[in-house]
Motif scaffolding. Structure first.
Motif, short mmCIF file in Angstrom:
data_model
loop_
_atom_site.label_atom_id
_atom_site.label_comp_id
_atom_site.label_asym_id
_atom_site.label_seq_id
_atom_site.Cartn_x
_atom_site.Cartn_y
_atom_site.Cartn_z
N VAL A 12 0.80 -1.21 0.00
CA VAL A 12 0.00 0.00 0.00
C VAL A 12 0.84 1.27 0.00
O VAL A 12 0.41 2.32 -0.49
CB VAL A 12 -0.96 -0.01 1.21
CG1 VAL A 12 -0.18 0.11 2.51
CG2 VAL A 12 -2.00 1.10 1.10
N VAL A 13 2.07 1.21 0.53
CA VAL A 13 2.90 2.42 0.61
C VAL A 13 3.39 2.87 -0.76
O VAL A 13 3.91 3.99 -0.90
CB VAL A 13 4.11 2.21 1.54
CG1 VAL A 13 3.66 1.90 2.95
CG2 VAL A 13 5.02 1.13 1.01
N MET A 14 3.24 2.03 -1.77
CA MET A 14 3.68 2.43 -3.10
C MET A 14 2.85 3.58 -3.65
O MET A 14 3.33 4.37 -4.47
CB MET A 14 3.61 1.23 -4.05
CG MET A 14 4.57 0.10 -3.71
SD MET A 14 6.30 0.61 -3.82
CE MET A 14 6.50 0.77 -5.59
N TRP A 15 1.60 3.69 -3.20
CA TRP A 15 0.75 4.77 -3.71
C TRP A 15 1.19 6.14 -3.22
O TRP A 15 1.30 7.07 -4.02
CB TRP A 15 -0.71 4.48 -3.36
CG TRP A 15 -1.24 3.30 -4.12
CD1 TRP A 15 -1.47 2.04 -3.64
CD2 TRP A 15 -1.55 3.25 -5.52
NE1 TRP A 15 -1.91 1.21 -4.64
CE2 TRP A 15 -1.98 1.93 -5.80
CE3 TRP A 15 -1.51 4.18 -6.55
CZ2 TRP A 15 -2.37 1.52 -7.07
CZ3 TRP A 15 -1.89 3.79 -7.82
CH2 TRP A 15 -2.32 2.48 -8.08
N PRO A 16 1.45 6.32 -1.91
CA PRO A 16 2.01 7.63 -1.50
C PRO A 16 3.37 7.91 -2.11
O PRO A 16 3.70 9.06 -2.41
CB PRO A 16 2.07 7.54 0.03
CG PRO A 16 1.92 6.11 0.36
CD PRO A 16 1.12 5.49 -0.73
N LEU A 17 4.18 6.85 -2.32
CA LEU A 17 5.47 7.05 -2.97
C LEU A 17 5.28 7.52 -4.42
O LEU A 17 6.03 8.37 -4.91
CB LEU A 17 6.29 5.77 -2.93
CG LEU A 17 6.88 5.37 -1.57
CD1 LEU A 17 7.59 4.03 -1.66
CD2 LEU A 17 7.84 6.45 -1.08
#
Length: 217
Positions: A12-17
C-alpha cells in the motif's frame, strides 16, 4: 518485474510514494524553468541597467527594469530607484528589504522537497515491515523447510521493493533539491554583488548633488 507487479510487491505504501514522485517531478520542472529563465536573462539585464545608470540615463535604466520586472534583481533595483529623493541609508534599506522579500520566491518548494526526502525512505521502510509481518504471519511453527517457508522467503524479497522504491524517490528529489539550493546561494551572492554596485553608484551621484532617482511626477 512490471509496474503492476512492482506495486503489488511493494504494498500500500507504493501509492504515496507514487504521489511523492509525481509531485516532486512537477515541482522540479517548475524550478528548472524558473532558474533557466533567470540565468539566461538576468545578468545581461542587470549589467545593462548598471551601465545606463552609470551614464546618467536614469530613465532608461528604469524602463529596462520595468520591462524585466519578472526577474528578482530587477524588482530589487526598482524598489530602491522608485523612492522619491531617498538618502543613501534609505536607498540601502530599500535594497535590503526587497532582497529579503525575494528570498521566499528563490527558495520556493524547498520545504516540500525536504519533506519528500525525509518521508520517502520512511514509507519504504514501513512497507517492508508490513510485508515482513504478513509473510511471517503465514508461517507455522514446525513447517521449516516446507512450502510456506518458501513463500516467506519470496515475501521478504518482495517486501524490500518498497524500501528500494522509497530510496529511489528520495535520492532523485535530493539530487535536484541540492542543485536548486546551490543556485539559490549563487543568486544571493549576485544580489549582494550587483546591489552593492548600484548602491555605490547612487552614493556617488548623491554626493555630487545629482538627481539619482526617477521622479514619479
Amino acid at each position: 518485474m512490471g509496474i503492476q507487479n512492482l506495486f503489488a510487491a511493494g504494498g500500500v505504501v507504493m501509492w504515496p510514494l507514487l504521489a511523492f514522485s509525481v509531485l516532486g517531478g512537477a515541482l522540479i520542472i517548475e524550478r528548472i524553468r524558473f532558474w533557466v529563465r533567470i540565468n539566461k536573462r538576468q545578468s545581461l539585464v542587470v549589467r545593462d541597467v548598471l551601465n545606463l545608470y552609470r551614464l546618467d540615463n536614469v530613465v532608461g535604466a528604469m524602463d529596462k527594469l520595468q520591462k524585466n520586472a519578472d526577474l528578482p534583481l530587477a524588482r530589487i533595483f526598482l524598489a530602491a530607484l522608485e523612492l522619491e529623493e531617498p538618502n543613501p541609508e534609505e536607498f540601502r534599506l530599500a535594497l535590503e528589504s526587497e532582497a529579503q522579500a525575494e528570498i521566499p520566491v528563490l527558495k520556493r518548494f524547498q520545504n516540500i522537497f525536504e519533506t519528500i526526502i525525509s518521508l520517502a525512505p520512511l514509507l519504504g521502510l514501513l512497507g517492508t515491515v508490513l510485508g515482513l509481518i504478513t509473510s511471517f504471519a503465514s508461517l507455522n511453527v514446525g513447517d521449516v523447510g516446507g512450502s510456506k517457508t518458501t513463500n516467506v522467503t519470496s515475501g521478504i524479497s518482495e517486501a524490500l521493493v518498497s524500501t528500494a522504491s522509497g530510496l529511489i524517490v528520495a535520492i532523485f528529489i535530493l539530487l535536484f533539491a541540492n542543485s536548486f539550493r546551490g543556485l539559490y546561494q549563487r543568486q544571493i551572492a549576485l544580489i549582494q554583488e550587483y546591489g552593492g554596485q548600484l548602491e555605490l553608484l547612487y552614493r556617488r551621484r548623491y554626493q555630487r548633488g545629482e538627481k539619482a532617482y526617477a521622479s514619479t511626477r
